[in-house]
Scaffold this motif. Structure first.
Motif, PDB file in Angstrom:
ATOM      1  N   ALA A 288      -7.336  18.539   1.715  1.00  0.00           N
ATOM      2  CA  ALA A 288      -8.411  17.712   1.140  1.00  0.00           C
ATOM      3  C   ALA A 288      -8.476  17.887  -0.375  1.00  0.00           C
ATOM      4  CB  ALA A 288      -9.746  18.082   1.780  1.00  0.00           C
ATOM      5  N   THR A 289      -8.335  19.130  -0.842  1.00  0.00           N
ATOM      6  CA  THR A 289      -8.387  19.379  -2.292  1.00  0.00           C
ATOM      7  C   THR A 289      -7.258  18.628  -2.996  1.00  0.00           C
ATOM      8  OG1 THR A 289      -9.318  21.560  -1.888  1.00  0.00           O
ATOM      9  CG2 THR A 289      -8.406  21.176  -4.074  1.00  0.00           C
ATOM     10  N   TYR A 290      -6.062  18.709  -2.404  1.00  0.00           N
ATOM     11  CA  TYR A 290      -4.933  17.991  -3.023  1.00  0.00           C
ATOM     12  C   TYR A 290      -5.215  16.487  -3.075  1.00  0.00           C
ATOM     13  CZ  TYR A 290      -0.463  15.754  -3.736  1.00  0.00           C
ATOM     14  OH  TYR A 290       0.533  14.938  -4.215  1.00  0.00           O
ATOM     15  N   LEU A 291      -5.784  15.947  -1.985  1.00  0.00           N
ATOM     16  CA  LEU A 291      -6.041  14.503  -1.950  1.00  0.00           C
ATOM     17  C   LEU A 291      -7.070  14.083  -3.005  1.00  0.00           C
ATOM     18  CD1 LEU A 291      -5.988  13.803   1.895  1.00  0.00           C
ATOM     19  CD2 LEU A 291      -4.230  13.266   0.210  1.00  0.00           C
ATOM     20  N   PHE A 292      -8.092  14.927  -3.197  1.00  0.00           N
ATOM     21  CA  PHE A 292      -9.080  14.618  -4.247  1.00  0.00           C
ATOM     22  C   PHE A 292      -8.433  14.661  -5.640  1.00  0.00           C
ATOM     23  CE2 PHE A 292     -12.436  15.784  -1.073  1.00  0.00           C
ATOM     24  CZ  PHE A 292     -13.109  14.572  -1.129  1.00  0.00           C
ATOM     25  N   VAL A 293      -7.590  15.665  -5.856  1.00  0.00           N
ATOM     26  CA  VAL A 293      -6.899  15.759  -7.158  1.00  0.00           C
ATOM     27  C   VAL A 293      -5.986  14.553  -7.335  1.00  0.00           C
ATOM     28  CG1 VAL A 293      -5.212  17.103  -8.485  1.00  0.00           C
ATOM     29  CG2 VAL A 293      -7.042  18.273  -7.253  1.00  0.00           C
ATOM     30  N   LEU A 294      -5.301  14.203  -6.253  1.00  0.00           N
ATOM     31  CA  LEU A 294      -4.379  13.059  -6.278  1.00  0.00           C
ATOM     32  C   LEU A 294      -5.121  11.770  -6.649  1.00  0.00           C
ATOM     33  CD1 LEU A 294      -1.451  12.113  -5.584  1.00  0.00           C
ATOM     34  CD2 LEU A 294      -2.283  11.660  -3.278  1.00  0.00           C
ATOM     35  N   ALA A 295      -6.276  11.569  -6.032  1.00  0.00           N
ATOM     36  CA  ALA A 295      -7.057  10.360  -6.322  1.00  0.00           C
ATOM     37  C   ALA A 295      -7.412  10.308  -7.812  1.00  0.00           C
ATOM     38  CB  ALA A 295      -8.314  10.342  -5.470  1.00  0.00           C
ATOM     39  N   GLY A 296      -7.704  11.462  -8.398  1.00  0.00           N
ATOM     40  CA  GLY A 296      -8.063  11.527  -9.815  1.00  0.00           C
ATOM     41  C   GLY A 296      -6.928  11.104 -10.739  1.00  0.00           C
ATOM     42  N   TYR A 297      -5.694  11.312 -10.299  1.00  0.00           N
ATOM     43  CA  TYR A 297      -4.564  10.952 -11.162  1.00  0.00           C
ATOM     44  C   TYR A 297      -4.486   9.457 -11.446  1.00  0.00           C
ATOM     45  CZ  TYR A 297      -2.608  15.643 -11.072  1.00  0.00           C
ATOM     46  OH  TYR A 297      -2.422  16.980 -11.235  1.00  0.00           O
ATOM     47  N   SER A 298      -5.124   8.651 -10.612  1.00  0.00           N
ATOM     48  CA  SER A 298      -5.116   7.212 -10.898  1.00  0.00           C
ATOM     49  C   SER A 298      -5.822   6.942 -12.231  1.00  0.00           C
ATOM     50  CB  SER A 298      -5.811   6.449  -9.770  1.00  0.00           C
ATOM     51  OG  SER A 298      -7.159   6.854  -9.690  1.00  0.00           O
ATOM     52  N   LEU A 299      -6.806   7.801 -12.570  1.00  0.00           N
ATOM     53  CA  LEU A 299      -7.504   7.643 -13.847  1.00  0.00           C
ATOM     54  C   LEU A 299      -6.724   8.257 -14.995  1.00  0.00           C
ATOM     55  CD1 LEU A 299     -11.021   8.598 -12.512  1.00  0.00           C
ATOM     56  CD2 LEU A 299     -10.398   6.360 -13.396  1.00  0.00           C
ATOM     57  N   PHE A 300      -5.913   9.244 -14.668  1.00  0.00           N
ATOM     58  CA  PHE A 300      -5.168   9.969 -15.702  1.00  0.00           C
ATOM     59  C   PHE A 300      -3.927   9.185 -16.135  1.00  0.00           C
ATOM     60  CE2 PHE A 300      -2.611  13.308 -17.537  1.00  0.00           C
ATOM     61  CZ  PHE A 300      -3.529  14.184 -18.092  1.00  0.00           C
TER      62      PHE A 300
ATOM     63  N   ARG B 232       0.813  -1.231   0.000  1.00  0.00           N
ATOM     64  CA  ARG B 232       0.000   0.000   0.000  1.00  0.00           C
ATOM     65  C   ARG B 232       0.845   1.279   0.000  1.00  0.00           C
ATOM     66  NH1 ARG B 232      -3.879  -2.441   3.878  1.00  0.00           N
ATOM     67  NH2 ARG B 232      -5.760  -2.903   2.707  1.00  0.00           N
ATOM     68  N   PRO B 233       1.839   1.391   0.903  1.00  0.00           N
ATOM     69  CA  PRO B 233       2.614   2.653   0.928  1.00  0.00           C
ATOM     70  C   PRO B 233       3.289   2.943  -0.416  1.00  0.00           C
ATOM     71  CG  PRO B 233       3.086   1.334   2.873  1.00  0.00           C
ATOM     72  CD  PRO B 233       2.275   0.476   1.972  1.00  0.00           C
ATOM     73  N   ALA B 234       3.716   1.889  -1.099  1.00  0.00           N
ATOM     74  CA  ALA B 234       4.360   2.095  -2.403  1.00  0.00           C
ATOM     75  C   ALA B 234       3.360   2.654  -3.407  1.00  0.00           C
ATOM     76  CB  ALA B 234       4.935   0.778  -2.914  1.00  0.00           C
ATOM     77  N   LEU B 235       2.124   2.148  -3.368  1.00  0.00           N
ATOM     78  CA  LEU B 235       1.093   2.641  -4.298  1.00  0.00           C
ATOM     79  C   LEU B 235       0.852   4.136  -4.087  1.00  0.00           C
ATOM     80  CD1 LEU B 235      -1.518  -0.264  -4.061  1.00  0.00           C
ATOM     81  CD2 LEU B 235       0.044   0.195  -5.946  1.00  0.00           C
ATOM     82  N   ILE B 236       0.769   4.502  -2.805  1.00  0.00           N
ATOM     83  CA  ILE B 236       0.524   5.924  -2.494  1.00  0.00           C
ATOM     84  C   ILE B 236       1.718   6.762  -2.947  1.00  0.00           C
ATOM     85  CG2 ILE B 236       0.157   7.583  -0.617  1.00  0.00           C
ATOM     86  CD1 ILE B 236      -1.282   5.250   0.865  1.00  0.00           C
ATOM     87  N   LEU B 237       2.914   6.267  -2.661  1.00  0.00           N
ATOM     88  CA  LEU B 237       4.128   7.002  -3.058  1.00  0.00           C
ATOM     89  C   LEU B 237       4.177   7.197  -4.567  1.00  0.00           C
ATOM     90  CD1 LEU B 237       6.948   8.117  -2.222  1.00  0.00           C
ATOM     91  CD2 LEU B 237       7.849   5.843  -2.707  1.00  0.00           C
ATOM     92  N   TRP B 238       3.834   6.172  -5.337  1.00  0.00           N
ATOM     93  CA  TRP B 238       3.885   6.277  -6.799  1.00  0.00           C
ATOM     94  C   TRP B 238       2.887   7.320  -7.303  1.00  0.00           C
ATOM     95  CZ3 TRP B 238       3.666   0.263  -7.795  1.00  0.00           C
ATOM     96  CH2 TRP B 238       4.880  -0.302  -7.383  1.00  0.00           C
ATOM     97  N   LEU B 239       1.700   7.333  -6.684  1.00  0.00           N
ATOM     98  CA  LEU B 239       0.688   8.295  -7.144  1.00  0.00           C
ATOM     99  C   LEU B 239       1.084   9.729  -6.773  1.00  0.00           C
ATOM    100  CD1 LEU B 239      -1.898   7.942  -8.752  1.00  0.00           C
ATOM    101  CD2 LEU B 239      -3.186   8.104  -6.628  1.00  0.00           C
ATOM    102  N   VAL B 240       1.642   9.903  -5.577  1.00  0.00           N
ATOM    103  CA  VAL B 240       2.117  11.241  -5.174  1.00  0.00           C
ATOM    104  C   VAL B 240       3.236  11.674  -6.133  1.00  0.00           C
ATOM    105  CG1 VAL B 240       3.323  12.543  -3.376  1.00  0.00           C
ATOM    106  CG2 VAL B 240       1.452  11.011  -2.752  1.00  0.00           C
ATOM    107  N   ALA B 241       4.134  10.735  -6.443  1.00  0.00           N
ATOM    108  CA  ALA B 241       5.227  11.056  -7.372  1.00  0.00           C
ATOM    109  C   ALA B 241       4.658  11.470  -8.730  1.00  0.00           C
ATOM    110  CB  ALA B 241       6.145   9.841  -7.532  1.00  0.00           C
TER     111      ALA B 241
END
Lengths: 389, 76
Positions: A360-372, A220-229
């Motif tokens: 919160a706004t950043y986290l919502f945008v971040l979640a969207g990047y999984s689709l992008f 899990r932490p790796a998945l989050i790190l990759w998306l933040v990156a």
């Protein structure tokens, strides 16, 4: 590549900017046309071969048609339709015909499909000019001025998306203050190159893992790190591109629109979109959202206009269902934000609330990047792994 | 207490001014658009600061070049 090649600077940018500043008023637009054509042919040929280079004809055709544009003219409608058609055929032909023939082999599949250099951006500038001429929001300008507008190579490939009425006065003004423009322009270009080389490209080591095979075995932490990156990489990459484009334009003495204004850390999704790819957001607002929201016979609810605009934004970013889903996701976020504001009233000014809303706004945008960043299947796998382990 | 702490941090850092200075050094803003610029940027030694920025940028570009990739938005 383009902006991170020596060819761009030595063959095109520096000679063109010097020539532009030394020539007289009548010849300046033609110098942009000359260098812009050379730039397009050179890089389009390297990216898509002879067919790509021949797409220079699109600019010449558009410049001829544009001479007929006037208030309430059908030529303007033709100009808008042809802009959409050019974009639709080159970018979306295989995507939409693939959806139509989803159950079988696509009989009209275009196997030699290619994207002309900068098509998503220059067609938007064609459309803007036709629309604004139809409603008399901009003057016609001369042929050389319009050609200089569409062939201005620093912004031709990936924006910022210009407006003719903003560009024309700068094109007509005699560039002064050479030393300040060049110092500011080169500083901006260097900043862009640092962002690209030292931040965006460095993060590829992490974002490279956003694929089904790696996600399938990641913790899990790796998945989050990759998306933040990925969120940092895409911002660094595109804002670097915009920095170089804006800095390059400054060498000519021409100030083009900004594209980013510290988008991460904004207080809500609406403010995020007002600061992220600003030239596209303004274009979509003026040429999609407002016309849709003000349709004369059927006036859709505001929410529907928002969702339609963001779906188009998603599709513009790429011909794929994941981009449509990303657009829909942001459309829903904007809709929920509107509803939330109506329900709760103006936002709290308390620093803790402001800080929480920024996160919160950043986290919502971040979640969207999984689709992008990934296709739909891969994105679903990502969330399944993240939630269920 | 958290509010008071954040207010204090905000006042000390003056984030907007910090952003303006960064934008100026990055070439994204002219000096006359920076609110209350630091003295070093208005003194006769301002060119030294700008030279330092260019040198740091060139060193970073040189250090990280060679691994570059296509810009993402070129394919859009």
């Amino acid at each position: 590549m383009i902006f991170n090649t020596f060819v761009y600077y030595l063959m095109f940018l520096f000679p063109a900017a010097v020539a532009y500043r030394l020539l007289n008023k009548d010849l300046r637009p033609w110098s942009i046309v000359l260098f812009g054509s050379g730039f397009f042919v050179y890089f389009a040929y390297h990216m898509a071969g002879l067919a790509g280079a021949l797409c220079l004809a699109l600019f010449l055709w558009e410049s001829i048609i544009s001479r007929f544009y006037k208030l309430d003219s059908w030529w303007c409608v033709l100009g808008m339709v042809q802009s959409v058609l050019i974009l639709g055929v080159f970018k979306y032909w295989n995507f939409f015909t693939g959806l139509v023939f989803w159950h079988a082999d696509n009989p009209v599949h275009w196997s030699g499909a290619f994207l002309p250099l900068g098509i998503s951006f220059f067609t938007f500038e064609f459309y803007h000019y036709a629309w604004d001429r139809k409603y008399n929001r901009t003057e016609s300008g001369t042929l050389s001025e319009y050609l200089a507008f569409i062939l201005f190579f620093p912004t031709m490939v990936a924006g910022p998306i210009k407006r003719y009425q903003d560009f024309l006065p700068k094109l007509r003004a005699t560039p002064k203050d050479w030393s300040n423009d060049w110092e500011r322009g080169i500083s901006r270009i260097l900043t862009g190159l640092v962002k690209k080389f030292a931040v965006a490209d460095l993060l590829i080591a992490l974002t490279y893992h956003l694929n089904a095979a790696d996600i399938g075995v990641a913790a899990r932490p790796a998945l989050i790190l990759w998306l933040v990156a990925y969120s940092i990489k895409i911002y660094a990459d595109f804002s670097a591109y915009s920095d170089i484009a804006i800095g390059s334009a400054r060498l000519f003495g021409i100030v083009v629109p900004e594209n980013f204004d510290w988008p991460y850390g904004r207080q809500n999704i609406q403010k995020f979109w007002a600061c992220w790819h600003m030239s596209l957001t303004r274009w979509l607002t003026d040429y999609v959202f407002i016309p849709v929201a003000r349709l004369p016979k059927f006036r859709p609810p505001l929410y529907l206009a928002i969702v339609i605009t963001m779906l188009i934004s998603g599709l513009w970013h790429g011909a794929g269902l994941n981009f449509l889903a990303w657009g829909l996701y942001h459309g829903l976020l904007l809709m929920i934000h509107q509803q939330w504001r109506r329900w709760k009233g103006p936002p709290s000014e308390a620093p803790a609330a402001v800080f929480a809303s920024r996160v919160a706004t950043y986290l919502f945008v971040l979640a969207g990047y999984s689709l992008f960043a990934m296709n739909l299947q891969c994105s679903m796998l990502f969330w399944r792994r993240l939630i269920l382990g | 207490m958290l509010n008071a702490l954040l207010e204090e941090v905000d006042t000390r850092m003056n984030f907007t001014r910090f952003c303006q200075i960064v934008e100026y050094l990055a070439g994204a803003r002219d000096l006359n658009a920076v609110d209350d610029p630091p003295r070093i940027l208005t003194s006769s030694y301002e060119w030294v600061v700008r030279c330092c920025v260019w040198v740091v940028a060139l060193v970073l570009i040189y250090a990280f070049s060679g691994q570059t990739s296509k810009f993402i938005y070129i394919d859009f």
